[in-house]
Design an enzyme around this catalytic site. Structure first.
Site, mmCIF file in Angstrom:
data_model
loop_
_atom_site.group_PDB
_atom_site.id
_atom_site.type_symbol
_atom_site.label_atom_id
_atom_site.label_comp_id
_atom_site.label_asym_id
_atom_site.label_seq_id
_atom_site.Cartn_x
_atom_site.Cartn_y
_atom_site.Cartn_z
ATOM 1 N N SER A 272 -10.123 3.813 -8.274
ATOM 2 C CA SER A 272 -8.530 4.806 -7.221
ATOM 3 C C SER A 272 -7.290 3.644 -7.576
ATOM 4 C CB SER A 272 -9.488 4.699 -5.854
ATOM 5 O OG SER A 272 -8.303 5.265 -5.538
ATOM 6 N N ASN B 56 -15.109 -0.721 2.244
ATOM 7 C CA ASN B 56 -13.702 -0.496 2.984
ATOM 8 C C ASN B 56 -13.847 -0.481 3.925
ATOM 9 O OD1 ASN B 56 -15.534 1.778 2.433
ATOM 10 N ND2 ASN B 56 -13.963 3.290 3.823
ATOM 11 N N HIS C 16 -4.452 4.687 -6.037
ATOM 12 C CA HIS C 16 -3.474 4.443 -4.607
ATOM 13 C C HIS C 16 -4.462 3.273 -3.406
ATOM 14 C CE1 HIS C 16 -5.744 5.866 -1.912
ATOM 15 N NE2 HIS C 16 -6.652 6.732 -2.220
ATOM 16 N N ALA D 86 -11.534 7.951 -6.716
ATOM 17 C CA ALA D 86 -13.017 7.375 -6.542
ATOM 18 C C ALA D 86 -14.195 8.075 -5.903
ATOM 19 C CB ALA D 86 -12.287 5.849 -5.963
ATOM 20 N N THR D 87 -13.329 9.147 -5.297
ATOM 21 C CA THR D 87 -14.658 10.179 -4.817
ATOM 22 C C THR D 87 -14.731 10.970 -5.833
ATOM 23 O OG1 THR D 87 -13.775 10.677 -2.385
ATOM 24 C CG2 THR D 87 -14.750 12.069 -3.288
ATOM 25 N N THR E 51 -6.060 19.066 -17.971
ATOM 26 C CA THR E 51 -5.326 18.598 -17.971
ATOM 27 C C THR E 51 -4.868 17.196 -17.713
ATOM 28 O OG1 THR E 51 -4.199 20.283 -18.587
ATOM 29 C CG2 THR E 51 -2.195 18.315 -18.926
ATOM 30 N N GLN F 280 -12.273 -0.914 -3.638
ATOM 31 C CA GLN F 280 -11.625 -1.358 -2.639
ATOM 32 C C GLN F 280 -11.833 -2.987 -3.430
ATOM 33 O OE1 GLN F 280 -9.592 -1.423 0.307
ATOM 34 N NE2 GLN F 280 -10.717 0.891 1.054
ATOM 35 N N CYS G 186 -10.546 8.446 6.559
ATOM 36 C CA CYS G 186 -12.048 9.330 6.396
ATOM 37 C C CYS G 186 -12.326 10.177 7.527
ATOM 38 C CB CYS G 186 -12.646 9.503 5.293
ATOM 39 S SG CYS G 186 -11.966 8.942 3.539
#
Length: 409
Positions: free
Chosen positions: A207, A159, A209, A79-80, A247, A187, A333
């Site tokens: 995202s 978040n 994870h 997502a970043t 890739t 989120q 973060c």
């Protein structure tokens, strides 16, 4: 670990930072790590074809979860990266006509930092304040839009405090003024229903994870009609429609797709289960101690995120005392800095209370036993720290702390 003594591994209640991979996701990924290891962009042999097919199936799985077309999904590293492509990419592409971005003060750091980057390049950014419940004021948003506004970026689920922004209403305002609408939905994906048509979303960051998928993979939804253009932030072989060269990592993408499909099937069940566990956690703590405040809207929030402040307790001491529970005081973060959370400060939470906040993250694999243990440990620790607190003594005696004039020594 040096200086930290714990018996066994702590129980995990930090699902907003990351989630464990679902075993079913790992099963889907393994063949692409071992035997089907082809480059999905190899067009001349079976290894490439089967990897390419797997990537396209995953693309469809991600698209289905957000009610989009697979052609609108671009795979990224997370997502970043998607936020960077959205915020910088859109403004750079339309730089001749559009010089202004609107976002909120409670966005994730990568959106705020991308906006700061644009400011250094001469663009204007409006950082909208939020109400005390964490929700954006729609009238302030409407008033902030200018003829040269190129993007509105508002995250779907916060978040740190888990509040759900009024996406459909924001989407309507953006449509009315014909301004592209970007949302960071890392989120929200798989936790609340997302419909890019209903919400009128132009770009959306996702995202892997956060939804029991692998780390290192994410996606960017980019609307095709009306078409939205971005300037790529990564140059190379032109993969992913030229928007994200490099890739495509087949095993990660397959895992992300599988996680989306599972979320699609289990979202409702997970939600009911997580709501029950959240109530169990909150009622358990509140029945034993007072001075517990929920940060952010109680009505409009995702149940798996419970952000609490405990009055008259030093936050760092509380976190350190909760060694047997993996929780955090804010975003992973920024958890290295001792500043109180900028998200809580934007809500108008006073500094002392912002310092005592703990974010409990409940997920698909959290058990009732874990919640009960977290309640016991939290209550024990808060009581211990309050016993040592002269402020708590004064409050119990009925002294109004705010009215005290503290002497300077």
């Amino acid at each position: 670990m040096k200086g930290v003594k714990i018996s066994g591994r702590p129980l995990y209640l930090d699902m907003q930072a990351t989630s464990p991979i679902d075993p079913r996701v790992l099963d889907a990924m393994l063949p692409y790590h071992i035997s089907r290891f082809g480059n999905p962009h190899s067009r001349t042999h079976l290894y490439g074809w089967e990897s390419d097919q797997a990537v396209e199936e995953a693309r469809a799985q991600v698209a289905t979860l957000v009610k989009a077309s697979p052609k609108e999904i671009i795979f990224t590293s997370g997502a970043t990266e998607s936020n960077n492509i959205s915020v910088k990419g859109v403004l750079h592409f339309y730089r001749d006509k559009k010089r202004h971005v609107i976002t909120t003060q409670t966005e994730h750091k990568c959106v705020l930092d991308s906006c700061r980057h644009l400011q250094q390049e001469g663009f204007d950014v409006t950082y909208l304040p939020v109400e005390s419940d964490g929700l954006a004021d729609l009238e302030k948003l409407r008033a902030a839009i200018r003829p040269d506004t190129g993007l509105v970026s508002v995250m779907m689920v916060n978040n740190e405090i888990g509040v759900i922004q009024p996406m459909e209403e924001i989407g309507k305002i953006c449509k009315e003024f014909n301004v592209p609408f970007h949302t960071d939905a890392a989120q929200a994906l798989g936790k609340i229903p997302i419909d890019v048509e209903k919400m009128n979303i132009s770009l959306m960051s996702l995202s892997g994870h956060k939804i029991y998928g692998p780390k290192g993979v994410g996606a960017l939804y980019i609307r095709r009609r009306p078409r939205i253009r971005v300037e790529p932030q990564m140059n190379g072989g032109g993969q992913e429609r030229g928007i994200r060269s490099g890739t495509v990592p087949t095993p990660l993408v397959v895992g992300f797709g599988a996680a989306c499909e599972l979320a699609m099937k289990e979202m409702e069940y997970d939600d009911q289960r997580i709501k029950a566990l959240q109530e169990r956690l909150l009622n358990g703590i509140r029945s034993k101690i007072d001075g517990v405040v929920i940060n952010g809207s109680v009505e409009r929030r995702y149940a798996g995120n419970l952000n609490l402040s405990f009055a008259y307790v030093e936050g760092e001491s509380l976190l350190m005392g909760l060694k047997e529970v993996a929780v955090s005081s804010g975003s992973a973060c920024t958890s290295a800095s001792l500043e109180p959370s900028y998200v809580l400060r934007a809500l108008g939470v006073e500094e002392d209370m912002a310092h005592t906040s703990i974010r409990y993250g409940i997920g698909r694999f959290t058990t009732e036993q874990e919640v009960d243990r977290a309640v016991d440990l939290t209550v024990k620790q808060v009581e211990k720290l309050r016993e040592m607190s002269p402020l708590y003594e004064m409050v119990k005696e009925g002294i109004d702390i705010k009215s005290i004039q503290w002497a300077q020594h």
